[in-house]
Design a protein around this motif. Structure first.
Motif, PDB file in Angstrom:
ATOM      1  N   VAL A 159       0.837  -1.202   0.000  1.00  0.00           N
ATOM      2  CA  VAL A 159       0.000   0.000   0.000  1.00  0.00           C
ATOM      3  C   VAL A 159       0.872   1.253   0.000  1.00  0.00           C
ATOM      4  N   GLN A 160       1.975   1.251   0.755  1.00  0.00           N
ATOM      5  CA  GLN A 160       2.857   2.425   0.778  1.00  0.00           C
ATOM      6  C   GLN A 160       3.452   2.696  -0.593  1.00  0.00           C
ATOM      7  N   THR A 161       3.819   1.642  -1.309  1.00  0.00           N
ATOM      8  CA  THR A 161       4.340   1.803  -2.672  1.00  0.00           C
ATOM      9  C   THR A 161       3.282   2.404  -3.590  1.00  0.00           C
ATOM     10  N   LEU A 162       2.065   1.906  -3.495  1.00  0.00           N
ATOM     11  CA  LEU A 162       0.981   2.403  -4.341  1.00  0.00           C
ATOM     12  C   LEU A 162       0.623   3.843  -3.995  1.00  0.00           C
ATOM     13  N   LEU A 163       0.652   4.187  -2.698  1.00  0.00           N
ATOM     14  CA  LEU A 163       0.408   5.571  -2.289  1.00  0.00           C
ATOM     15  C   LEU A 163       1.484   6.497  -2.848  1.00  0.00           C
ATOM     16  N   ARG A 164       2.727   6.062  -2.747  1.00  0.00           N
ATOM     17  CA  ARG A 164       3.855   6.879  -3.193  1.00  0.00           C
ATOM     18  C   ARG A 164       3.741   7.214  -4.673  1.00  0.00           C
ATOM     19  N   HIS A 165       3.152   6.298  -5.446  1.00  0.00           N
ATOM     20  CA  HIS A 165       3.031   6.500  -6.897  1.00  0.00           C
ATOM     21  C   HIS A 165       1.620   6.944  -7.297  1.00  0.00           C
ATOM     22  N   ASP A 166       0.792   7.289  -6.308  1.00  0.00           N
ATOM     23  CA  ASP A 166      -0.539   7.855  -6.556  1.00  0.00           C
ATOM     24  C   ASP A 166      -1.398   6.944  -7.434  1.00  0.00           C
ATOM     25  N   LEU A 167      -1.438   5.645  -7.086  1.00  0.00           N
ATOM     26  CA  LEU A 167      -2.149   4.662  -7.904  1.00  0.00           C
ATOM     27  C   LEU A 167      -3.471   4.195  -7.297  1.00  0.00           C
ATOM     28  N   ILE A 168      -3.789   4.628  -6.083  1.00  0.00           N
ATOM     29  CA  ILE A 168      -5.007   4.164  -5.407  1.00  0.00           C
ATOM     30  C   ILE A 168      -6.157   5.121  -5.703  1.00  0.00           C
ATOM     31  N   ASP A 169      -7.283   4.556  -6.155  1.00  0.00           N
ATOM     32  CA  ASP A 169      -8.462   5.361  -6.512  1.00  0.00           C
ATOM     33  C   ASP A 169      -9.469   5.461  -5.382  1.00  0.00           C
ATOM     34  N   GLU A 170      -9.548   4.429  -4.540  1.00  0.00           N
ATOM     35  CA  GLU A 170     -10.632   4.379  -3.554  1.00  0.00           C
ATOM     36  C   GLU A 170     -10.159   3.689  -2.278  1.00  0.00           C
ATOM     37  N   PHE A 171     -10.523   4.282  -1.139  1.00  0.00           N
ATOM     38  CA  PHE A 171     -10.231   3.692   0.171  1.00  0.00           C
ATOM     39  C   PHE A 171     -11.553   3.296   0.816  1.00  0.00           C
ATOM     40  N   ARG A 172     -11.662   2.051   1.263  1.00  0.00           N
ATOM     41  CA  ARG A 172     -12.840   1.572   1.996  1.00  0.00           C
ATOM     42  C   ARG A 172     -12.364   1.182   3.390  1.00  0.00           C
ATOM     43  N   THR A 173     -12.432   2.124   4.295  1.00  0.00           N
ATOM     44  CA  THR A 173     -11.836   1.936   5.615  1.00  0.00           C
ATOM     45  C   THR A 173     -12.882   1.518   6.627  1.00  0.00           C
ATOM     46  N   TRP A 174     -12.680   0.351   7.208  1.00  0.00           N
ATOM     47  CA  TRP A 174     -13.489  -0.122   8.327  1.00  0.00           C
ATOM     48  C   TRP A 174     -12.776   0.353   9.589  1.00  0.00           C
ATOM     49  N   ILE A 175     -13.267   1.415  10.211  1.00  0.00           N
ATOM     50  CA  ILE A 175     -12.593   2.031  11.352  1.00  0.00           C
ATOM     51  C   ILE A 175     -13.158   1.453  12.643  1.00  0.00           C
ATOM     52  N   PHE A 176     -12.307   0.735  13.388  1.00  0.00           N
ATOM     53  CA  PHE A 176     -12.728   0.052  14.610  1.00  0.00           C
ATOM     54  C   PHE A 176     -12.463   0.946  15.824  1.00  0.00           C
ATOM     55  N   THR A 199     -16.193   5.133   2.751  1.00  0.00           N
ATOM     56  CA  THR A 199     -15.620   4.973   1.420  1.00  0.00           C
ATOM     57  C   THR A 199     -15.226   6.340   0.893  1.00  0.00           C
ATOM     58  N   TYR A 200     -13.958   6.459   0.523  1.00  0.00           N
ATOM     59  CA  TYR A 200     -13.421   7.719   0.026  1.00  0.00           C
ATOM     60  C   TYR A 200     -12.865   7.527  -1.384  1.00  0.00           C
ATOM     61  N   VAL A 201     -13.052   8.551  -2.223  1.00  0.00           N
ATOM     62  CA  VAL A 201     -12.430   8.560  -3.541  1.00  0.00           C
ATOM     63  C   VAL A 201     -11.521   9.781  -3.639  1.00  0.00           C
ATOM     64  N   ARG A 202     -10.641   9.771  -4.593  1.00  0.00           N
ATOM     65  CA  ARG A 202      -9.701  10.875  -4.789  1.00  0.00           C
ATOM     66  C   ARG A 202     -10.450  12.152  -5.152  1.00  0.00           C
ATOM     67  N   ASP A 203      -9.955  13.272  -4.629  1.00  0.00           N
ATOM     68  CA  ASP A 203     -10.621  14.552  -4.886  1.00  0.00           C
ATOM     69  C   ASP A 203      -9.601  15.658  -5.130  1.00  0.00           C
ATOM     70  N   GLY A 204      -8.493  15.324  -5.796  1.00  0.00           N
ATOM     71  CA  GLY A 204      -7.538  16.332  -6.227  1.00  0.00           C
ATOM     72  C   GLY A 204      -6.615  16.816  -5.117  1.00  0.00           C
ATOM     73  N   GLU A 205      -6.125  18.037  -5.309  1.00  0.00           N
ATOM     74  CA  GLU A 205      -5.215  18.645  -4.343  1.00  0.00           C
ATOM     75  C   GLU A 205      -5.987  19.135  -3.119  1.00  0.00           C
ATOM     76  N   ILE A 206      -5.281  19.269  -2.003  1.00  0.00           N
ATOM     77  CA  ILE A 206      -5.907  19.751  -0.774  1.00  0.00           C
ATOM     78  C   ILE A 206      -6.106  21.266  -0.861  1.00  0.00           C
ATOM     79  N   PRO A 207      -7.341  21.757  -0.739  1.00  0.00           N
ATOM     80  CA  PRO A 207      -7.545  23.212  -0.739  1.00  0.00           C
ATOM     81  C   PRO A 207      -7.082  23.799   0.589  1.00  0.00           C
TER      82      PRO A 207
END
Length: 215
Positions: free
Chosen positions: A131-148, A184-192
């Motif tokens: 996941v860290q490799t994919l984050l570093r290269h901006d390849l992840i489109d969607e995060f589905r986080t089950w937050i416990f 569930t989160y999707v990419r939304d560009g740069e941080i305003p």
């Protein structure tokens, strides 16, 4: 273009290590393995999910899955055993679990090409290093986080050394009766970037900034 999604079980302080059991991943002296198990109920287990997907796995998660799912039965086992699996590892020289392929060479470039092919959604299960490799290269489109609702204090984290600053958009949210939140989160560009200070800073604020700049 195929979607690359990361479904993950995450503690409130961001840890993803060994959610499923104490023997899953005790590396680094982690002693809290199995922290997610007792929060699951029937409603969570029966949540609808993507029915067609292929897997991207790091070595550790591949070995956990390959030691379990070929010996299990049921719809989840059937899918995981039959679907295509791509394994990122610099130490394995072969992968023997059914329909598994060892990724040769540059992982990011291989995944980038996979995303451009026709096929079902790609999912990364576990695999915090990958996941860290994919984050570093901006390849992840969607995060589905089950937050416990647990705080673990240490362990491998979902967002760690590979994380780049990015804005995310919440597109779905659900809370279980045991207090687990599925976002569930999707990419939304740069941080305003905004500012909550006065339009003209006070003298005290200017002095504070000078102290910070001086170290």
């Amino acid at each position: 273009m195929r979607t690359l999604a990361v479904p993950s079980f995450v503690s409130l302080d961001g840890v993803v290590q060994a959610a499923g059991g104490p023997h899953e991943d005790p590396t680094g002296g982690f002693t809290m393995g199995g922290w997610a198990v007792t929060y699951f109920d029937e409603e969570m287990l029966n949540r609808p999910s993507e029915t067609s997907y292929e897997l991207l796995l790091g070595r550790g998660t591949y070995e956990i899955f390959a030691a379990h799912w070929p010996y299990d039965e049921g719809p989840v086992a059937d899918h995981l055993n039959s679907t295509r699996k791509y394994v990122a590892s610099t130490t394995l020289d072969r992968v023997e679990w059914n329909n598994s392929t060892l990724i040769p060479g540059d992982v990011a470039e291989y995944v980038r090409k996979l995303k451009c092919e026709d096929g079902p959604e790609l999912q990364v299960h576990g695999s915090p290093g990958l996941v860290q490799t994919l984050l570093r290269h901006d390849l992840i489109d969607e995060f589905r986080t089950w937050i416990f609702p647990v705080v673990l204090g240490s362990g491998k984290r979902l967002f760690d050394g590979g994380t780049l600053p990015r804005a995310l958009k919440l597109v779905d949210s659900w809370v279980s009766k045991t207090g687990v939140m599925l976002n569930t989160y999707v990419r939304d560009g740069e941080i305003p970037i905004g500012e909550m200070d006065f339009e003209v800073p006070t003298e005290a604020e200017l002095a504070r900034r000078e102290r910070l700049a001086a170290g």
